[in-house]
Design a protein around this motif. Structure first.
Motif, PDB file in Angstrom:
ATOM      1  N   HIS A  90       0.886  -1.160   0.000  1.00 18.87           N
ATOM      2  CA  HIS A  90       0.000   0.000   0.000  1.00 18.87           C
ATOM      3  C   HIS A  90       0.920   1.205   0.000  1.00 18.87           C
ATOM      4  O   HIS A  90       2.148   1.025  -0.070  1.00 18.87           O
ATOM      5  N   ASP A 104       5.979   3.876   4.976  1.00 20.29           N
ATOM      6  CA  ASP A 104       6.818   2.745   5.400  1.00 20.29           C
ATOM      7  C   ASP A 104       6.696   1.548   4.462  1.00 20.29           C
ATOM      8  O   ASP A 104       7.215   0.466   4.746  1.00 20.29           O
ATOM      9  N   HIS A 105       6.020   1.748   3.358  1.00 15.94           N
ATOM     10  CA  HIS A 105       5.957   0.729   2.314  1.00 15.94           C
ATOM     11  C   HIS A 105       6.444   1.289   0.985  1.00 15.94           C
ATOM     12  O   HIS A 105       7.285   0.697   0.326  1.00 15.94           O
ATOM     13  N   HIS A 152       1.369   3.919   2.222  1.00 14.68           N
ATOM     14  CA  HIS A 152       1.951   4.594   3.384  1.00 14.68           C
ATOM     15  C   HIS A 152       3.464   4.650   3.204  1.00 14.68           C
ATOM     16  O   HIS A 152       4.055   3.808   2.531  1.00 14.68           O
ATOM     17  N   HIS A 187      -6.537  -2.173   4.977  1.00 14.21           N
ATOM     18  CA  HIS A 187      -5.491  -1.865   5.951  1.00 14.21           C
ATOM     19  C   HIS A 187      -5.986  -2.177   7.353  1.00 14.21           C
ATOM     20  O   HIS A 187      -7.165  -2.007   7.653  1.00 14.21           O
TER      21      HIS A 187
HETATM   22 ZN   LIG Z   1       0.248   1.051   6.531  1.00 19.52          ZN
END
Ligand SMILES: [Zn+2]
Length: 307
Positions: A93, A97-98, A95, A156
């Protein structure tokens, strides 16, 4: 009202016996865990990677600053993992941190970025040419080297701090809130030459029934924030993923503290943000009931979860 805050973090040493995914032999199809939900799947000729998140900025920088990919950390990690080329980068996804490093990783490795419209905006903002951006719909199957990727829209894990789609190219440096969630994918990776398959479920959420009719030999489950959900939520998550695809081994990802570099020893997220102990307790019971091994992956190691 009394608020009880549990301090500290789970001790990974308690789970040392879970880090036992078989090591891959030379030439075997392998999976390498590179922190959070970044997985490298390769067979010696073709390789695909989820996320490609290596910058791992410190907490204070995510809160107060603007984020931009740390090219040195990215290059060091790709070098240490022995990556010279990739066929695809798939942000699970969008965000930060991805997805935040996905365009840089794709530029470095010749990969295409595969995802929904939000991922395409990150790729464009990161300077990836349009002909290397693949926008997928739920249910699409996309070919990447020797792999076939089936993209299934999931959900999520609540709470989603930055929900909704990204609607314009994200040009770094950007605020953390620019990295909205976009589509949360369950990705079925099928290795065509061997027929081996895996489910990668980036976040601990689901769309009811979305994976019905899909099959995968092994399941890599994102468990970020799962430990703060009620027990029946965990059971439901397991049913909608592991049981839905009939996986015979489960490997947990997205449990490491990503506010420090990947070169530091991994440690679990603090209890303030997650509770890996609660996750291990409940998923451990479910794995025992179903008779499937429940593992944690070892950073950098080429592992063969199919053995
Ligand atoms: Zn996330």
């Amino acid at each position: 009202m009394r608020v009880r805050l549990k301090l500290g973090r789970p001790d990974l040493a308690r789970y040392s016996d879970r880090f036992d995914v078989p090591e891959a032999r030379d030439g075997e199809l392998s999976v390498t865990f590179l922190g959070v939900a970044t997985l490298l799947v390769r067979d010696g000729q073709s390789s695909v990677m989820t996320d490609g998140f290596f910058s791992r900025p410190a907490l204070r920088d995510t809160v107060f600053g603007r984020l931009k990919p740390d090219e040195r950390r990215i290059d060091d990690a790709l070098g240490q993992a022995g990556v010279d080329g990739l066929d695809a980068v798939i942000p699970v996804h969008t965000h930060y941190d991805h997805a935040m490093d996905s365009a840089v990783v794709a530029r470095r490795t010749g990969a295409a970025v595969i995802g929904g419209p939000s991922a395409s905006h990150i790729a464009q903002g990161g300077g990836l040419p349009d002909d290397r951006i693949v926008v997928a719909e739920s249910g699409d199957t996309v070919r990447a080297g020797a792999f076939e990727l089936t993209m299934v829209r999931g959900a999520h894990c609540p709470p989603d701090r930055w929900p909704g789609p990204i609607e314009a190219p994200v040009v770094p440096p950007a605020r953390i809130s620019a990295y909205r969630c976009g589509d949360a994918w369950s990705v079925i990776v099928r290795h065509l030459p061997s027929g081996k398959s895996m489910l990668i479920n980036g976040s601990a959420g689901w769309v009811p029934g979305a994976l019905a009719g899909q099959a995968a030999d092994v399941a890599y489950l994102g468990v970020g924030q799962l430990g703060l959900r009620p027990t029946d939520y965990m059971t439901h998550y397991w049913s909608e993923t592991v049981r839905a695809v009939g996986a015979r081994r489960v490997v947990l990802i997205h449990w490491d503290d990503f506010f420090r570099p990947i070169t530091d020893p991994l440690r679990a997220l603090p209890y303030a943000g997650d509770d890996l102990d609660a996750t291990m307790r409940r998923l451990g019971e479910l794995a025992r009931e179903d008779g499937v091994p429940l593992n944690l992956p070892t950073l950098w190691r080429r592992e063969n979860p199919w053995r």
